[in-house]
Design an enzyme around this catalytic site. Structure first.
Site, mmCIF file in Angstrom:
data_model
loop_
_atom_site.group_PDB
_atom_site.id
_atom_site.type_symbol
_atom_site.label_atom_id
_atom_site.label_comp_id
_atom_site.label_asym_id
_atom_site.label_seq_id
_atom_site.Cartn_x
_atom_site.Cartn_y
_atom_site.Cartn_z
ATOM 1 N N HIS A 78 1.066 -1.336 0.013
ATOM 2 C CA HIS A 78 -0.064 0.029 -0.004
ATOM 3 C C HIS A 78 1.089 1.163 -0.181
ATOM 4 O O HIS A 78 1.748 1.603 1.060
ATOM 5 C CB HIS A 78 -0.839 -0.120 1.042
ATOM 6 C CG HIS A 78 -1.885 1.074 1.074
ATOM 7 N ND1 HIS A 78 -2.996 0.996 0.794
ATOM 8 C CD2 HIS A 78 -1.902 2.489 1.660
ATOM 9 C CE1 HIS A 78 -3.822 2.018 0.690
ATOM 10 N NE2 HIS A 78 -2.955 2.935 1.426
ATOM 11 N N GLU A 80 1.571 5.016 0.330
ATOM 12 C CA GLU A 80 1.074 6.138 1.362
ATOM 13 C C GLU A 80 0.183 7.247 0.384
ATOM 14 O O GLU A 80 0.583 7.686 -0.604
ATOM 15 C CB GLU A 80 2.484 6.925 1.902
ATOM 16 C CG GLU A 80 1.951 7.987 2.774
ATOM 17 C CD GLU A 80 3.226 8.704 3.403
ATOM 18 O OE1 GLU A 80 4.046 8.911 2.561
ATOM 19 O OE2 GLU A 80 3.271 8.894 4.498
ATOM 20 N N GLN A 97 -9.415 1.111 0.403
ATOM 21 C CA GLN A 97 -8.385 0.113 -0.020
ATOM 22 C C GLN A 97 -7.534 -0.296 1.328
ATOM 23 O O GLN A 97 -7.354 -1.583 1.706
ATOM 24 C CB GLN A 97 -7.598 0.324 -0.917
ATOM 25 C CG GLN A 97 -8.200 -0.045 -2.603
ATOM 26 C CD GLN A 97 -7.063 0.170 -3.486
ATOM 27 O OE1 GLN A 97 -6.253 0.883 -3.637
ATOM 28 N NE2 GLN A 97 -7.464 -0.861 -4.632
ATOM 29 N N THR A 140 -5.054 10.749 -14.628
ATOM 30 C CA THR A 140 -3.941 10.590 -13.490
ATOM 31 C C THR A 140 -2.710 10.263 -14.018
ATOM 32 O O THR A 140 -1.782 10.778 -13.312
ATOM 33 C CB THR A 140 -4.448 9.752 -12.399
ATOM 34 O OG1 THR A 140 -3.420 9.698 -11.339
ATOM 35 C CG2 THR A 140 -4.580 8.187 -13.017
ATOM 36 N N ASP A 152 4.045 6.292 -13.368
ATOM 37 C CA ASP A 152 4.386 5.515 -11.988
ATOM 38 C C ASP A 152 5.696 5.469 -11.514
ATOM 39 O O ASP A 152 6.474 4.614 -12.315
ATOM 40 C CB ASP A 152 3.394 4.205 -12.201
ATOM 41 C CG ASP A 152 3.495 3.507 -10.786
ATOM 42 O OD1 ASP A 152 4.221 3.853 -9.870
ATOM 43 O OD2 ASP A 152 2.442 2.731 -10.798
ATOM 44 N N ARG A 154 7.006 4.297 -8.846
ATOM 45 C CA ARG A 154 7.133 3.425 -7.646
ATOM 46 C C ARG A 154 8.163 2.154 -7.947
ATOM 47 O O ARG A 154 8.125 1.597 -9.005
ATOM 48 C CB ARG A 154 5.903 2.877 -7.199
ATOM 49 C CG ARG A 154 5.124 4.020 -6.388
ATOM 50 C CD ARG A 154 3.704 3.324 -6.015
ATOM 51 N NE ARG A 154 2.705 3.118 -7.218
ATOM 52 C CZ ARG A 154 1.516 2.515 -7.072
ATOM 53 N NH1 ARG A 154 1.065 2.532 -6.220
ATOM 54 N NH2 ARG A 154 0.982 2.416 -8.208
ATOM 55 N N LYS A 180 2.765 -4.618 -9.730
ATOM 56 C CA LYS A 180 3.104 -5.063 -8.483
ATOM 57 C C LYS A 180 3.427 -6.377 -8.330
ATOM 58 O O LYS A 180 4.680 -6.607 -7.875
ATOM 59 C CB LYS A 180 2.094 -4.718 -7.465
ATOM 60 C CG LYS A 180 1.809 -3.404 -6.867
ATOM 61 C CD LYS A 180 0.671 -2.942 -5.913
ATOM 62 C CE LYS A 180 0.620 -1.689 -5.598
ATOM 63 N NZ LYS A 180 -0.313 -1.480 -4.518
#
Length: 623
Positions: A78, A80, A97, A140, A152, A154, A180
């Protein structure tokens, strides 16, 4: 607090990390749900950030029963989200979520990794900047790119290190995000199962979720915005062939109700229900809001086939479908409002004559009387053209705010109910007004929201399709009726027992049949030219191509009308009774020929100039 120094070997592709500390924290969520978590911190994480791991439920037992022999730990990565997790923002689904994940993992045993990667890794301030760009129409992902960042950013290396530090080499991943799972697998964590999360829809986050589904393949069964109804799974969304088969099945009922439609001067409610049930109004609606996202070819075919049953129904339905497509070209704030009730908001649109607009605080005050408001009898919204100084605007207003004038008493297309709309000093908020040139452009606000190719095309080229398609469909029905009549009709002053046995009647029928075939070929050529242009991104249409498609549509209408004329003059006096469908077809076609998309003189002039390379005498985008 318990300080733990034990280090367990991490996955081979990630550097080692060690548990730094572990503390028991009781959790309580705003809805009253409680759980107890063991919160772990770490040394040696690759990015140096203060990520947390919350061990929930019987997590030790889950570690002792890894897949495939046991279920293994349930894990949620998850990221932040201060706005969603803490302040309850409805622009995303992060808060719900997080709440869902804690409950599921507490029940199954496993870990929630709280990763300090705000805004997909771009940071809190940049995320809020991206929100502002989303309000202007970007999705987005596009907003992140517009800020010079990645869609993205991440990286889940630290997550793999944390799991490795606990010996969790195989996990069940609670996520809809395929990235992920892919990153964990590449980092040496075996994802034995990907467990989907729920769909946490709010009035403000539908497009956010749709972007995740459509842009990065999140596994979301997303319901239409603002409804509690499920969006049909992909297998239930019809193919173009399936949709056309549904329309064909409606034709007998449309023919039975054609006289009622004309008498009511609107589409009967039973017909509207059938059209909605068949999904006709979803045809051009974007996939992101639950529509079918189909293209020009299917749209034109639907109008043509509906006209085989009832030209008035085809005309109204065709424009209502088209107006959904127009609404999908507006900025996000308007789309959130109009698509809140589902993927097919019904709206009338008219620009004749143009109304007047005066700038007032917060928006515009508009006045005018607009004619030919096709679809108005079945609409919740009205799209009205107004002039403000040197700028033409389109205004979106609720039908409840305007006056509907019952003036549609015509010789043909009576069943369309294309009445007038009147407004006097009606306030329209600024967000529901849009420059007509921007609305009609290929690069319109909706094109920044939706990936459907049809939204990324100029509007004017699309608006010429309804009248020619309806005229062709009506003529095709007329030929069917003529054939049936010829097989049984006895003509006075002839020796044949039926009209079909007369050589002159045979010639008349073949001539009418050939004219309809010619009309169909012209119509198909126009659709082909436009379809080829629509497939080019950005949309391109040369003067010659524009001339060809407009000329082909006009010639199709002319041939269809001539076929109907031949049929009527060869069908006897009884077909002029108001109860006979042929006279209704003739009157409908006569009215259709007066539409701007079929008016021959100006079309022949401009098409000739385009074909000769002389350039149009009017703006190309209006032809």
């Amino acid at each position: 607090m318990t300080v733990v120094s034990e280090t367990i070997a991490p996955p081979s592709s990630a550097a080692p990390a060690a548990v730094r500390s572990q503390v028991t924290v009781p959790l309580r969520f705003p809805d009253g749900f409680t759980a107890t978590a063991e919160v772990l911190t770490f040394h040696g994480l690759a990015d140096g950030k203060e990520h947390l791991l919350l061990a929930l439920g019987e997590w030790e037992q889950a570690l002792l029963n890894p897949a495939p022999a046991g279920p293994g730990p349930l894990v949620r990565l998850h990221s932040e989200c201060l706005t969603g997790d803490v302040f309850g923002s409805q622009c995303c689904d992060c808060g719900p979520q997080l709440r869902e994940a804690v409950e599921q993992i507490a029940g199954a045993g496993g870990f929630l990794l709280y990763l300090r990667q705000e805004g997909r890794g771009i940071g809190l301030y940049s995320k809020l900047d991206a929100y502002a760009l989303q309000d202007a129409g970007l999705d987005t992902y596009e907003a992140n790119v517009a800020l010079g960042r990645g869609e993205d950013e991440r990286d889940y290396t630290a997550a793999a290190q944390m799991l490795g530090a606990l010996g969790a080499s195989a996990v069940r991943l609670l996520s809809n995000n395929p990235d992920k799972a892919a990153q964990l697998t590449a980092l040496g964590i075996d994802v034995t199962e990907q467990v989907p999360t729920g769909v946490h829809l709010s009035p403000a986050n539908h497009r956010y979720l749709a972007a995740k589904r459509d842009h990065t393949a999140h596994t979301l069964d997303l319901p239409p915005a603002g409804t509690g109804q499920d969006l049909p799974p992909a297998a239930a969304v019809p193919t173009p062939e399936d949709l056309l088969a549904r329309v064909d099945a409606l034709i007998p009922g449309l023919r039975e109700r054609a006289e009622e439609t004309e008498r009511l001067r609107r589409i009967p409610e039973s017909t509207m229900e059938e059209l909605k049930e068949a999904g006709v109004f979803h045809l051009l609606s974007p996939k992101a809001v639950g529509g079918f996202g189909m293209g020009l070819e299917t749209y034109a075919q639907v109008v043509r086939r509906l006209a085989r049953g009832c030209p008035s129904t085809a005309w109204s339905a065709g424009h209502l479908i088209e107006h959904v497509w127009m609404l999908a070209r507006w900025p996000r704030e308007v789309q959130d409002e109009v698509f809140a009730g589902g993927p097919a908001p019904l709206a009338a649109a008219t620009g004749a004559p143009v109304g007047a607009a005066e700038k007032v605080p917060g928006g515009f005050s508009i006045s005018g009387r607009w004619s030919f408001a096709s679809g108005v009898m079945h609409s919740e919204w009205a799209l009205l053209a107004v002039q403000h100084e040197n700028v033409r605007l389109q205004c979106l207003v609720p039908m409840s705010d305007v006056e509907l004038l019952d003036v549609w008493h015509t010789a043909g297309l009576r069943g369309t109910g294309s009445n007038d709309i009147r407004a006097e000093k009606l306030f329209v908020p600024e967000y529901r007004t849009l420059d007509w040139a921007l609305l009609g452009a290929a690069d319109n606000p909706g094109s920044r929201i939706h990936r459907d190719p049809i939204i990324h095309t100029p509007m004017a080229t699309f608006l010429n399709m309804v009248a020619p398609a309806a005229t062709l469909g009506a003529a095709e029905h007329a030929v069917e009726l003529f054939r049936e009549r010829m097989m049984v009709r006895k003509v006075k002053h002839t020796v044949e027992n039926r009209q079909a046995d007369s050589p002159l009647a045979q010639a008349r029928f073949s001539q009418a049949y050939g004219l309809v075939a010619t009309a169909r070929l012209h119509w198909e050529e126009a659709v082909r030219v436009l379809s080829a242009a629509f497939k080019c991104q950005p949309f391109t249409l040369t003067d010659e191509e524009r001339a060809r498609y407009r000329l082909s549509l006009a010639l199709s209408g002319e041939a269809s009308a001539e076929a109907v004329r031949l049929i009527m003059t060869g069908s006897g006096g009884s077909v002029h009774r108001l109860s006979h469908p042929l006279q209704r077809i003739q009157r409908d076609v006569n009215v259709l020929l007066n539409h701007a998309s079929l008016t021959m003189d100006p079309i022949l002039e401009q098409a000739g100039r385009g074909l000769l390379g002389l350039g149009f005498t009017i703006p190309a985008e209006t032809f």
